[in-house]
Design an enzyme around this catalytic site. Sequence first.
Site: not given
Ligand code: CA2
Length: 145
Positions: A12-13, A20, A25, A77, A80, A101, A103, A110
Amino acid sequence: MSSNTVYVLNGPNLNLLGLREPEIYGSATLDDIAGMLEDRARELGLEIDMRQSNHEGHLVDWMHEAQAEGAKAILINPGAYTHTSIALLDAARAIRTPVIEVHLSDPMQREAFRHISYIGMAARQTVAGHGPHSYLIALEAAAQL
Ligand code: CA2
């Protein structure tokens, strides 16, 4: 699809990557990462099947599909869902396809709620904290399997 195909699943996201929160990221989009992986995969004699979904069940279905199709490995990946999804952990345990896995950030550096990774309990390896390069490191690891 062949036994040289590596599924790259994104949760997700991650469709918002590069659009964003670049301070966390980075500025690469998921398409940029797919391009980078495809280039390296070609050199390694592998194929990439890159997907993203905001829905947990899609990720579970794709893990099952990877096994059914005889994929070489799954890079995932889970976003969340890393920190919440026993369904993804069970899926990783239910298949023989190796799971790596991935990330972008390092969740261990974090918030405390990111410190648990369910899928990490079944993953062959975890690559975290290298930005988009995490995916490339994971692909190299998949090529060694
Ligand atoms: O660091 C990573 O790759 C994460 O898997 C990213 C997740 C986060 O919940 C994990 O703890 C670590 C979040 C992905 C959300 O991606 C976004 C990208 C652009 C803007 C907002 C969120």
